[in-house]
Enzyme design. Structure first.
Site, mmCIF file in Angstrom:
data_model
loop_
_atom_site.group_PDB
_atom_site.id
_atom_site.type_symbol
_atom_site.label_atom_id
_atom_site.label_comp_id
_atom_site.label_asym_id
_atom_site.label_seq_id
_atom_site.Cartn_x
_atom_site.Cartn_y
_atom_site.Cartn_z
ATOM 1 N N ARG A 244 1.343 2.006 -2.136
ATOM 2 C CA ARG A 244 2.572 2.245 -1.380
ATOM 3 C C ARG A 244 2.165 2.675 0.029
ATOM 4 O O ARG A 244 1.139 3.333 0.222
ATOM 5 C CB ARG A 244 3.431 3.332 -2.024
ATOM 6 C CG ARG A 244 4.161 2.906 -3.280
ATOM 7 C CD ARG A 244 5.335 1.986 -2.963
ATOM 8 N NE ARG A 244 6.151 1.712 -4.147
ATOM 9 C CZ ARG A 244 5.951 0.694 -4.973
ATOM 10 N NH1 ARG A 244 4.947 -0.139 -4.747
ATOM 11 N NH2 ARG A 244 6.743 0.506 -6.007
ATOM 12 N N GLU A 273 9.109 0.100 5.394
ATOM 13 C CA GLU A 273 9.337 -1.339 5.248
ATOM 14 C C GLU A 273 10.810 -1.693 5.452
ATOM 15 O O GLU A 273 11.690 -0.943 5.034
ATOM 16 C CB GLU A 273 8.889 -1.790 3.854
ATOM 17 C CG GLU A 273 7.399 -1.600 3.638
ATOM 18 C CD GLU A 273 6.942 -1.970 2.224
ATOM 19 O OE1 GLU A 273 7.785 -2.383 1.401
ATOM 20 O OE2 GLU A 273 5.740 -1.833 1.955
ATOM 21 N N HIS A 291 4.517 -7.026 1.767
ATOM 22 C CA HIS A 291 4.707 -6.469 0.417
ATOM 23 C C HIS A 291 4.882 -7.621 -0.572
ATOM 24 O O HIS A 291 5.846 -7.678 -1.332
ATOM 25 C CB HIS A 291 5.920 -5.527 0.374
ATOM 26 C CG HIS A 291 5.854 -4.545 -0.767
ATOM 27 N ND1 HIS A 291 6.440 -3.312 -0.741
ATOM 28 C CD2 HIS A 291 5.258 -4.623 -1.991
ATOM 29 C CE1 HIS A 291 6.229 -2.665 -1.862
ATOM 30 N NE2 HIS A 291 5.507 -3.453 -2.653
#
Length: 327
Positions: A244, A273, A291
């Site tokens: 993460r 993000e 991602h």
């Protein structure tokens, strides 16, 4: 409650925002579940939730969707289960779920192979300068400037893995095939591996030629990779993050990369993000991915099967297939 029949009689599953796999999930399982699409309603979310508060027992969530806060949970008094499409559960208010008796199912092993592949791909890309070399050729610079800068050999490198869980083990397995020496840091020492264990993250960083972040985001791992750890890496060491974004202090990492205090980075995740620090865009020693580590057709199909299986188990009053482990 029956799993087949008229649409209005199907078990209801609330979806606040569709996860990436939702189109596939809906197309394959709309005959079994009535998906309540909060994002697609003309009603504001709070009104939509109020409309279904007395009946909704199940909710579909994802790490890329809205955080399931205490406020949302309080608006859903009938909620009994949350099935998330992610391995991590840091987007859920776990304390509130526990106090309300809301069960959680996650997808801890579905992503393992694909994320491990991405971690190794990012490491290879940064160290061998694959993306940077591609841009060099496409920009016509090979013909005008000559050979591109040398990349680095992979074999023999010491790779520190932060988080030797399902993904970390698979990353290690892949890198061993390249002839890398594996070191690791984890919450506890793993008796099933012979890799050197470092309880001190800075010591691991100082003894690694590359650092791969595979751990989950928790209160303890938030900004685990801080300024001290980054500086311990040194000027030639590459960092890869498939965990993460917030596990790394992003501002410090950007500063270190811009100043040349670490060797490079391969990043699939970011703190805010989809926002990515613009300072990274001009750096040839940084490879960026949106991602995307889990985004393969094979992964999506397996994910949909597991998500649907968890909902089917819940509505059939059977144990969840993949209950989340709250660490």
């Amino acid at each position: 409650m029956a799993l087949n029949g008229n649409h209005s009689e199907l078990p209801q599953v609330l979806v606040l925002l569709p996860p990436a796999c939702f189109t596939l999930l809906e197309s394959n399982y709309s005959h079994k579940f009535n998906f309540l699409k909060a994002w697609d309603s003309p009603l504001p979310q709070d009104q939509f939730l109020a409309t279904h508060a007395g009946s909704v027992q199940a909710l579909l969530s994802s790490a890329n969707g809205p955080t399931i806060t205490a406020n949302i949970l309080q608006m859903l008094p009938s909620l009994k289960v949350i099935v998330t499409t992610s391995a991590g559960i840091d987007h859920l208010d776990l304390a509130e779920c526990r106090s309300r008796g809301v069960a959680i199912a996650s997808t801890p092993k579905i992503f393992t192979e694909d994320v491990a592949d991405m971690a190794v791909g990012l490491l290879l890309d940064v160290m061998r300068k694959i993306s940077a070399g591609d841009r060099y050729v496409r920009d016509g610079l090979w013909a005008t400037r000559g050979d591109y800068a040398l990349g680095s050999k992979i074999g023999g490198k010491r790779v520190g893995i932060v988080g030797l869980g399902n993904i970390g083990v698979q990353v290690a397995k892949r890198l061993e095939a390249f002839g890398c020496n594996i070191l690791y840091n984890s919450r506890t020492e793993k008796p099933f591996v012979s890799y050197p264990f470092y309880s001190d993250i800075c010591e691991l960083a100082a003894n690694s030629d590359a650092l791969v972040i595979c751990c989950a985001l928790t209160a303890e791992t938030h900004h685990l990779i801080n300024k001290k750890v980054l500086l311990a890496l040194g000027r030639d060491v590459v960092i890869v993050n498939v965990g993460r974004g917030a596990i790394i202090d992003e501002k410090e990492m950007v500063r270190c990369l811009v100043k040349g205090e670490i060797g490079g980075a391969g990043l699939d995740v970011f703190e805010d993000e989809p926002e990515v620090p613009e300072e990274l865009f001009a750096l040839d020693n940084v490879v960026l991915s949106p991602h995307n580590a889990t985004y393969t057709p094979e992964c999506f199909m397996a994910l949909c099967e597991l998500v649907a299986g968890n909902f089917e188990a819940f509505f059939s009053k059977k144990p969840l297939l993949s209950p989340a482990v709250d660490n």
